[in-house]
Each structure stands twice: as C-alpha cells, then as structure tokens.
Design a protein around this motif. Structure first.
Motif, PDB file in Angstrom:
ATOM      1  N   ALA A 134       0.891  -1.207  -0.320  1.00 16.33           N
ATOM      2  CA  ALA A 134       0.203   0.278  -0.070  1.00 16.33           C
ATOM      3  C   ALA A 134       1.108   1.022  -0.118  1.00 16.33           C
ATOM      4  O   ALA A 134       1.968   1.451   0.652  1.00 16.33           O
ATOM      5  N   VAL A 135      -0.130   1.819  -0.792  1.00 13.30           N
ATOM      6  CA  VAL A 135       1.288   3.534  -0.799  1.00 13.30           C
ATOM      7  C   VAL A 135       0.383   4.470   0.012  1.00 13.30           C
ATOM      8  O   VAL A 135      -0.800   5.173  -0.747  1.00 13.30           O
ATOM      9  N   GLY A 136       0.702   4.940   0.813  1.00 11.70           N
ATOM     10  CA  GLY A 136       0.234   6.206   1.190  1.00 11.70           C
ATOM     11  C   GLY A 136       1.089   7.772   0.959  1.00 11.70           C
ATOM     12  O   GLY A 136       2.428   7.427   0.530  1.00 11.70           O
ATOM     13  N   GLY A 137       1.021   8.043   2.384  1.00 12.91           N
ATOM     14  CA  GLY A 137       1.996  10.331   2.389  1.00 12.91           C
ATOM     15  C   GLY A 137       0.970  10.857   1.728  1.00 12.91           C
ATOM     16  O   GLY A 137       0.272  10.539   1.007  1.00 12.91           O
ATOM     17  N   GLY A 138       1.798  11.899   2.058  1.00 15.05           N
ATOM     18  CA  GLY A 138       1.166  13.733   0.984  1.00 15.05           C
ATOM     19  C   GLY A 138       0.947  13.418  -0.079  1.00 15.05           C
ATOM     20  O   GLY A 138       0.323  13.373  -0.834  1.00 15.05           O
ATOM     21  N   PHE A 139       2.664  12.755  -0.743  1.00 13.81           N
ATOM     22  CA  PHE A 139       2.427  12.704  -1.653  1.00 13.81           C
ATOM     23  C   PHE A 139       2.142  11.125  -2.786  1.00 13.81           C
ATOM     24  O   PHE A 139       1.905  11.093  -4.149  1.00 13.81           O
ATOM     25  N   GLY A 140       1.608  10.318  -1.842  1.00 16.52           N
ATOM     26  CA  GLY A 140       0.761   8.946  -1.956  1.00 16.52           C
ATOM     27  C   GLY A 140      -0.471   9.151  -2.428  1.00 16.52           C
ATOM     28  O   GLY A 140      -0.931   8.909  -3.577  1.00 16.52           O
ATOM     29  N   ARG A 141      -1.138  10.130  -2.838  1.00 13.79           N
ATOM     30  CA  ARG A 141      -2.194  11.188  -2.850  1.00 13.79           C
ATOM     31  C   ARG A 141      -2.183  11.135  -5.044  1.00 13.79           C
ATOM     32  O   ARG A 141      -3.402  11.124  -5.634  1.00 13.79           O
ATOM     33  N   ALA A 142      -0.926  11.375  -5.673  1.00 16.92           N
ATOM     34  CA  ALA A 142      -0.681  10.996  -6.823  1.00 16.92           C
ATOM     35  C   ALA A 142      -1.474   9.405  -7.727  1.00 16.92           C
ATOM     36  O   ALA A 142      -2.174   9.569  -8.246  1.00 16.92           O
TER      37      ALA A 142
END
Length: 296
Positions: free
Chosen positions: A236-244
């Motif tokens: 799973a990819v998250g974080g602020g830039f993960g919003r991409a």
C-alpha cells in the motif's frame, strides 16, 4: 490513548479508541529550532487533550534503537540521542510508546485499511522522504534493534545523487521517488511543487503525466526488491505524495509485472492506502494499546 504523528511540517494528534476510531484530532507546527522546543511541542500536543488517557503512542520520522531505548537520528525533526519514551513518560506520568512513523502508519493500514486480512503486508509512505512499515507473518517487523523497515533507503541507482539528511548513501529510493523528487521535477516543468505537479497530472497535462509516470517507474524498481525479498500479499502506498495515486501506481505495477520474480509478481496487489493523513495518528494510538497489553 493519545496518538501523535510527527511530520516535517506538523505534529498531528488525536484520541484513539481500541477499535481504531479517532476523535479530537488537531495539528500544530513542527518546531525546527531546537530539540527542546520540539520536545515541548510534543508535550503540549498531549496536554492539549483531556486528561485520563491510559497511554501515549508517538510516531516520529526517526531511526529508533528499541534495545537501547534511544532515538538514533531523525529526518526533518531536531531529535537525536534521547530516550524519547522515557522522557515523555516521566513528564506526562503515563506509559509512552515511540516508534518510527512508517511503522505506525503500516500498523494502522494493516489493521483497519488496505492491509486488512493479510499476514504479509508492506506500507510505503511517500512524503518529504519515504517511510516504510512491514507486517511479516502476521506481526509488525522492526528488526533486531527496532530500527528496521527503512525501505526508503533501498538503493535503486548506485550512481544516483547523494541521499543527504545524515544518510551517507546515494541513489536511494526516497531521493528519487519521494515528494522531494516530485518537487524537483515540478520546478523543471515550471510548476510550484509536487502538489502542483499532481494537480496538473489530474488535469491531463501530458508533461506532468509523463513526469509522474517516470517517478512511478522508479518507485516500481523499489517495489521489485520488496516483492523479491518479502513476497507480500499487498503493498500500500500512502503519504502526502501518495495522493498521486494511479498517476504513479500504474507505471509502478508495470515495472513489478515485468521485473519481479514469480510467484511474487503475480501474488502482490499494489494499491493506494485507505486511511489518508490519519494513518499515523491511529497507528500510534494502536501501538500504545499494544504496549499496555504487553505489560498486562
């Protein structure tokens, strides 16, 4: 419990119930001037909530030696060489659990988000850097000293740029596929920052889409290593830039599908994290529950 998630720009906190529900969430800026100012801000974040909590969990962007009970070093926070759990526990009068921010976000996503029902799960948090969280055979994995899962420091280009921020390596995943990398690419395209790059990509700007796809391919190179080593069910990819989201995940999946080994490349699902910015606070609170249960 009170859960606290420390980022490079803000300290988020909230009341976390054992089922993972979150209440009374708030934020304050992350002080960068001195370690004492940073410690005072953490204490104030706790005292800003009602009294009577059983314990506090804190996720920090740090390498933590859990055996020596010491924060070794941090990125984007003035924190090093201190027993943070012991210091805050003495100041606050309640048990305090401290862990890496990627670990606590991974625990939250595993229990309540994109990793529900899995036994082997990997979380990547894409922000100013790249953090990681590992769940292996149904248990959080932190390594022999508690400082494991530094997935952002995988080498993806041996001749790449220096990592910086106290890291002696070069060509690391977080140097080439984090929010900082997106900022650099955005500036090359005349855009303000990585957020603007993502917005342009969502609006169909072909240059932004191509640039984000390139970052996604680098991210995919890191995922190939993760798949080959751990064979997880889900990344799973998250974080602020993960919003991409799919602007980077689509190309990352293509790299994994062509370069990772069988059977891992067919077994893994690569998805966007589900809990968003709340993952760190929730995971820190759940880790505090884990601490109390271990002491019972």
């Amino acid at each position: 419990m009170i859960g606290i998630d420390v980022g490079g720009t803000k300290i988020a906190s909230g009341l976390v119930s054992e089922d993972g529900s979150l209440a009374a969430a708030n934020e304050r800026p992350t002080p960068q001037g001195s370690q004492q100012a940073f410690l005072d801000a953490l204490e104030d974040a706790v005292r800003g909530h009602p009294e009577g909590v059983a314990a506090v969990g804190v996720g920090v962007p740090s390498r933590i030696d859990q055996v020596a009970h010491r924060v070794v070093a941090s990125v984007h926070a003035p924190l090093a060489g201190i027993d943070l759990a012991g210091y805050l526990g003495e100041r606050l009068g309640v048990p305090v659990f401290v862990d890496n921010d990627g670990n606590v976000a991974g625990i939250a996503e595993w229990q309540l988000g994109a990793g529900r029902g899995t036994r082997d799960f990997v979380m990547l948090t894409l922000g100013t850097g790249i953090g990681g969280g590992l769940i292996l055979d149904g248990h959080p994995y932190r390594g022999a000293r508690g400082a494991g899962a530094e997935l952002g420091h995988m080498v993806v280009d041996v001749n790449g740029p220096p990592c910086g921020d106290g890291c002696p390596g070069r060509g690391h995943l977080e140097t080439l596929a984090s929010g900082r990398a997106a900022d650099r690419v955005a500036h090359e395209l005349g855009l303000a920052d990585g957020r603007a790059l993502v917005d342009a990509g969502r609006d169909g700007d072909s240059r932004a889409v191509e640039a984000l796809g390139g970052i996604g391919r680098i991210l995919g190179q890191g995922m190939v290593t993760i798949v080959n080593v751990f064979v997880p069910e889900v990344i799973a990819v998250g974080g602020g830039f993960g919003r991409a989201g799919e602007l980077i995940l689509g190309s990352a999946r293509e790299v994994v599908a062509t370069e990772a080994l069988d059977p891992g490349r067919h077994a893994v699902r690569i998805v966007q994290a589900e809990l968003g910015a709340e993952a760190g606070v929730i995971g820190a609170g759940l880790s505090a529950f884990e601490l109390l249960h271990a002491r019972a």
